[in-house]
Design an enzyme around this catalytic site. Sequence first.
Site, PDB file in Angstrom:
ATOM      1  N   ARG A  31      78.511  75.417  37.012  1.00 59.14           N
ATOM      2  CA  ARG A  31      77.880  76.291  36.022  1.00 59.14           C
ATOM      3  C   ARG A  31      76.532  76.838  36.453  1.00 59.14           C
ATOM      4  NH1 ARG A  31      79.589  72.973  30.507  1.00 59.14           N
ATOM      5  NH2 ARG A  31      81.811  72.882  30.978  1.00 59.14           N
ATOM      6  N   GLN A  36      86.806  90.262  38.934  1.00 56.96           N
ATOM      7  CA  GLN A  36      87.712  91.365  38.606  1.00 56.96           C
ATOM      8  C   GLN A  36      88.352  91.117  37.243  1.00 56.96           C
ATOM      9  OE1 GLN A  36      91.729  91.638  40.374  1.00 56.96           O
ATOM     10  NE2 GLN A  36      91.033  93.560  41.281  1.00 56.96           N
ATOM     11  N   GLN A  51      91.042  91.329  34.367  1.00 55.16           N
ATOM     12  CA  GLN A  51      92.456  91.593  34.099  1.00 55.16           C
ATOM     13  C   GLN A  51      92.626  92.348  32.790  1.00 55.16           C
ATOM     14  OE1 GLN A  51      94.367  87.715  34.277  1.00 55.16           O
ATOM     15  NE2 GLN A  51      95.013  88.092  36.382  1.00 55.16           N
ATOM     16  N   ARG A  59      98.583  90.689  30.243  1.00 60.31           N
ATOM     17  CA  ARG A  59      98.158  89.755  31.292  1.00 60.31           C
ATOM     18  C   ARG A  59      98.505  88.300  30.977  1.00 60.31           C
ATOM     19  NH1 ARG A  59      91.569  89.155  30.346  1.00 60.31           N
ATOM     20  NH2 ARG A  59      91.664  89.061  28.073  1.00 60.31           N
ATOM     21  N   ARG A  68      70.539  74.411  46.120  1.00 55.43           N
ATOM     22  CA  ARG A  68      70.750  73.080  45.538  1.00 55.43           C
ATOM     23  C   ARG A  68      72.150  72.990  44.927  1.00 55.43           C
ATOM     24  NH1 ARG A  68      66.920  70.127  40.978  1.00 55.43           N
ATOM     25  NH2 ARG A  68      67.357  67.978  41.615  1.00 55.43           N
ATOM     26  N   HIS A  91      75.589  70.692  46.008  1.00 57.58           N
ATOM     27  CA  HIS A  91      76.448  69.958  45.070  1.00 57.58           C
ATOM     28  C   HIS A  91      77.895  70.435  45.191  1.00 57.58           C
ATOM     29  CE1 HIS A  91      77.997  68.176  41.397  1.00 57.58           C
ATOM     30  NE2 HIS A  91      78.359  69.370  40.997  1.00 57.58           N
ATOM     31  N   ARG A 150      83.560  69.780  46.746  1.00 54.50           N
ATOM     32  CA  ARG A 150      84.740  70.544  47.159  1.00 54.50           C
ATOM     33  C   ARG A 150      85.128  70.371  48.621  1.00 54.50           C
ATOM     34  NH1 ARG A 150      87.096  71.199  42.335  1.00 54.50           N
ATOM     35  NH2 ARG A 150      85.658  72.145  40.828  1.00 54.50           N
TER      36      ARG A 150
END
Length: 205
Positions: free
Chosen positions: A92, A99, A101, A154, A172, A176, A181
Amino acid sequence: DKAIDLVDEACAMIKTELDSMPAELDELSRRIMQMEIEEAASKCYDSQPSPEGRITNNCLRSGHTSVVEHVSFTWEVEGVSRALLAQLTRHRVASFSVQSQRYVKYNGGFNYVTPPSIIALGAEAVESYKQDMEYLNQAYNRWLSMGVDAEDARMVLPNACCTTLTVTMNLREFMHFCNERLCARAQWEIRSLCKEMVKCVNEAT
Protein backbone atom coordinates in the site's frame (compact mmCIF):
# COMPACT_ATOMS: atom_id res chain seq x y z
CA ASP A 1 18.65 -9.90 3.71
CA LYS A 2 18.00 -9.86 -0.04
CA ALA A 3 16.58 -6.37 0.18
CA ILE A 4 19.56 -5.13 2.21
CA ASP A 5 21.89 -6.70 -0.36
CA LEU A 6 19.97 -4.82 -3.02
CA VAL A 7 20.52 -1.56 -1.15
CA ASP A 8 24.25 -2.20 -0.89
CA GLU A 9 24.56 -3.14 -4.54
CA ALA A 10 22.44 -0.31 -5.87
CA CYS A 11 23.87 2.20 -3.34
CA ALA A 12 20.28 2.95 -2.36
CA MET A 13 20.57 6.42 -3.82
CA ILE A 14 19.06 6.82 -7.30
CA LYS A 15 15.81 7.64 -8.93
CA THR A 16 14.88 5.53 -11.97
CA GLU A 17 13.53 7.69 -14.79
CA LEU A 18 11.29 6.43 -17.57
CA ASP A 19 13.05 8.55 -20.18
CA SER A 20 16.71 8.24 -21.08
CA MET A 21 19.05 11.19 -20.66
CA PRO A 22 22.64 12.02 -21.66
CA ALA A 23 25.26 10.23 -19.57
CA GLU A 24 26.49 13.45 -17.96
CA LEU A 25 23.01 14.47 -16.84
CA ASP A 26 22.25 10.91 -15.72
CA GLU A 27 25.33 10.87 -13.50
CA LEU A 28 24.47 14.31 -12.15
CA SER A 29 20.94 13.19 -11.34
CA ARG A 30 22.22 10.17 -9.44
CA ARG A 31 24.70 12.27 -7.51
CA ILE A 32 21.99 14.74 -6.54
CA MET A 33 19.83 11.91 -5.25
CA GLN A 34 22.75 10.50 -3.26
CA MET A 35 23.31 13.84 -1.59
CA GLU A 36 19.60 14.32 -0.89
CA ILE A 37 19.54 11.08 1.11
CA GLU A 38 22.81 11.92 2.86
CA GLU A 39 21.45 15.36 3.70
CA ALA A 40 18.29 13.84 5.20
CA ALA A 41 20.28 11.24 7.13
CA SER A 42 22.64 13.87 8.52
CA LYS A 43 19.72 15.83 10.00
CA CYS A 44 18.83 12.86 12.19
CA TYR A 45 22.17 13.14 13.99
CA ASP A 46 22.87 16.86 13.62
CA SER A 47 25.88 15.94 11.50
CA GLN A 48 27.48 17.23 8.34
CA PRO A 49 26.75 15.25 5.14
CA SER A 50 29.70 13.31 3.80
CA PRO A 51 30.42 13.06 0.04
CA GLU A 52 30.86 9.29 0.28
CA GLY A 53 27.46 8.75 1.97
CA ARG A 54 28.93 7.59 5.28
CA ILE A 55 25.91 8.60 7.39
CA THR A 56 23.48 6.93 5.02
CA ASN A 57 25.48 3.70 5.10
CA ASN A 58 25.59 3.78 8.91
CA CYS A 59 21.82 4.28 8.99
CA LEU A 60 21.26 1.27 6.77
CA ARG A 61 23.58 -0.94 8.80
CA SER A 62 21.76 0.00 12.00
CA GLY A 63 18.31 -0.63 10.49
CA HIS A 64 17.41 3.06 10.31
CA THR A 65 15.88 2.75 6.86
CA SER A 66 13.44 5.66 6.92
CA VAL A 67 16.11 7.87 5.34
CA VAL A 68 15.88 5.96 2.05
CA GLU A 69 12.22 6.92 1.69
CA HIS A 70 13.57 10.05 -0.02
CA VAL A 71 14.43 7.93 -3.08
CA SER A 72 11.74 6.57 -5.35
CA PHE A 73 11.64 4.25 -8.34
CA THR A 74 9.13 4.15 -11.16
CA TRP A 75 8.54 1.17 -13.47
CA GLU A 76 6.37 0.65 -16.52
CA VAL A 77 4.92 -2.86 -16.31
CA GLU A 78 3.07 -4.69 -19.07
CA GLY A 79 2.03 -8.23 -19.93
CA VAL A 80 1.21 -9.23 -16.35
CA SER A 81 -2.03 -10.79 -15.17
CA ARG A 82 -4.81 -9.28 -13.13
CA ALA A 83 -4.02 -11.98 -10.57
CA LEU A 84 -0.59 -10.41 -10.15
CA LEU A 85 -2.14 -6.94 -9.94
CA ALA A 86 -4.28 -8.03 -6.99
CA GLN A 87 -1.13 -9.09 -5.13
CA LEU A 88 0.91 -6.06 -6.14
CA THR A 89 -1.63 -3.54 -4.89
CA ARG A 90 -1.50 -5.08 -1.42
CA HIS A 91 1.76 -3.15 -1.07
CA ARG A 92 0.00 0.00 0.00
CA VAL A 93 2.94 2.37 0.35
CA ALA A 94 3.15 2.61 -3.43
CA SER A 95 1.40 4.46 -6.24
CA PHE A 96 -0.32 2.70 -9.13
CA SER A 97 -1.80 3.83 -12.44
CA VAL A 98 -3.51 0.85 -14.05
CA GLN A 99 -5.12 0.27 -17.44
CA SER A 100 -8.87 0.60 -16.93
CA GLN A 101 -11.13 -2.28 -17.92
CA ARG A 102 -14.01 0.11 -17.49
CA TYR A 103 -12.97 2.33 -20.38
CA VAL A 104 -10.63 0.12 -22.41
CA LYS A 105 -12.46 -2.45 -24.52
CA TYR A 106 -10.89 -5.71 -25.72
CA ASN A 107 -12.80 -5.90 -28.98
CA GLY A 108 -9.87 -7.55 -30.72
CA GLY A 109 -9.40 -10.06 -27.92
CA PHE A 110 -7.44 -9.86 -24.70
CA ASN A 111 -3.92 -11.06 -24.04
CA TYR A 112 -3.50 -13.51 -21.20
CA VAL A 113 -0.87 -15.19 -19.06
CA THR A 114 -0.38 -18.96 -19.25
CA PRO A 115 0.91 -20.47 -15.98
CA PRO A 116 4.06 -22.64 -16.16
CA SER A 117 2.17 -25.46 -14.45
CA ILE A 118 -0.16 -25.66 -17.44
CA ILE A 119 2.69 -25.36 -19.95
CA ALA A 120 4.41 -28.24 -18.15
CA LEU A 121 1.44 -30.49 -18.93
CA GLY A 122 2.20 -30.25 -22.63
CA ALA A 123 0.73 -28.94 -25.87
CA GLU A 124 -2.70 -30.48 -25.37
CA ALA A 125 -3.16 -28.74 -22.03
CA VAL A 126 -1.97 -25.43 -23.44
CA GLU A 127 -4.45 -25.74 -26.30
CA SER A 128 -7.27 -26.53 -23.88
CA TYR A 129 -6.32 -23.46 -21.82
CA LYS A 130 -6.29 -21.35 -24.99
CA GLN A 131 -9.80 -22.54 -25.83
CA ASP A 132 -10.96 -21.53 -22.35
CA MET A 133 -9.59 -18.03 -22.93
CA GLU A 134 -11.23 -17.83 -26.36
CA TYR A 135 -14.56 -18.84 -24.87
CA LEU A 136 -14.34 -16.08 -22.28
CA ASN A 137 -13.34 -13.59 -24.97
CA GLN A 138 -16.39 -14.56 -27.01
CA ALA A 139 -18.60 -14.18 -23.94
CA TYR A 140 -17.12 -10.74 -23.25
CA ASN A 141 -17.69 -9.53 -26.80
CA ARG A 142 -21.20 -11.02 -26.86
CA TRP A 143 -22.21 -8.91 -23.88
CA LEU A 144 -20.67 -5.82 -25.47
CA SER A 145 -22.60 -6.47 -28.70
CA MET A 146 -25.80 -6.65 -26.65
CA GLY A 147 -25.17 -3.13 -25.39
CA VAL A 148 -23.78 -4.01 -21.99
CA ASP A 149 -21.27 -1.42 -20.77
CA ALA A 150 -17.62 -2.48 -20.69
CA GLU A 151 -17.61 -1.96 -16.91
CA ASP A 152 -20.16 -4.77 -16.62
CA ALA A 153 -19.04 -6.98 -19.51
CA ARG A 154 -15.60 -7.16 -17.90
CA MET A 155 -17.06 -9.31 -15.13
CA VAL A 156 -16.51 -12.39 -17.31
CA LEU A 157 -12.84 -11.61 -17.91
CA PRO A 158 -10.39 -13.98 -16.18
CA ASN A 159 -7.61 -13.29 -13.69
CA ALA A 160 -5.27 -14.37 -16.50
CA CYS A 161 -6.20 -11.27 -18.53
CA CYS A 162 -3.15 -9.06 -19.08
CA THR A 163 -2.88 -5.49 -17.90
CA THR A 164 -0.40 -2.62 -18.04
CA LEU A 165 0.47 -0.26 -15.23
CA THR A 166 2.90 2.28 -13.84
CA VAL A 167 4.09 1.70 -10.30
CA THR A 168 6.17 3.93 -8.06
CA MET A 169 7.72 2.92 -4.72
CA ASN A 170 10.09 4.63 -2.37
CA LEU A 171 13.17 2.57 -1.61
CA ARG A 172 12.08 1.55 1.86
CA GLU A 173 8.86 0.07 0.47
CA PHE A 174 10.80 -1.57 -2.34
CA MET A 175 13.05 -3.25 0.22
CA HIS A 176 9.95 -4.61 1.95
CA PHE A 177 8.50 -5.66 -1.41
CA CYS A 178 11.68 -7.58 -2.22
CA ASN A 179 11.72 -9.31 1.15
CA GLU A 180 8.15 -10.48 0.59
CA ARG A 181 8.19 -11.28 -3.13
CA LEU A 182 11.65 -12.76 -3.67
CA CYS A 183 10.76 -15.45 -1.16
CA ALA A 184 10.56 -18.97 -2.62
CA ARG A 185 7.01 -19.18 -1.25
CA ALA A 186 5.86 -16.17 -3.27
CA GLN A 187 3.65 -16.80 -6.29
CA TRP A 188 5.76 -17.39 -9.40
CA GLU A 189 4.53 -14.44 -11.47
CA ILE A 190 5.04 -11.71 -8.90
CA ARG A 191 8.39 -13.24 -7.92
CA SER A 192 9.43 -13.03 -11.57
CA LEU A 193 8.27 -9.41 -11.75
CA CYS A 194 10.18 -8.56 -8.59
CA LYS A 195 13.37 -10.02 -10.06
CA GLU A 196 12.93 -7.86 -13.17
CA MET A 197 12.35 -4.77 -11.03
CA VAL A 198 15.55 -5.49 -9.09
CA LYS A 199 17.37 -5.96 -12.38
CA CYS A 200 16.18 -2.54 -13.57
CA VAL A 201 17.44 -0.90 -10.38
CA ASN A 202 20.83 -2.59 -10.61
CA GLU A 203 21.21 -1.68 -14.29
CA ALA A 204 20.33 1.92 -13.49
CA THR A 205 23.19 2.11 -11.03
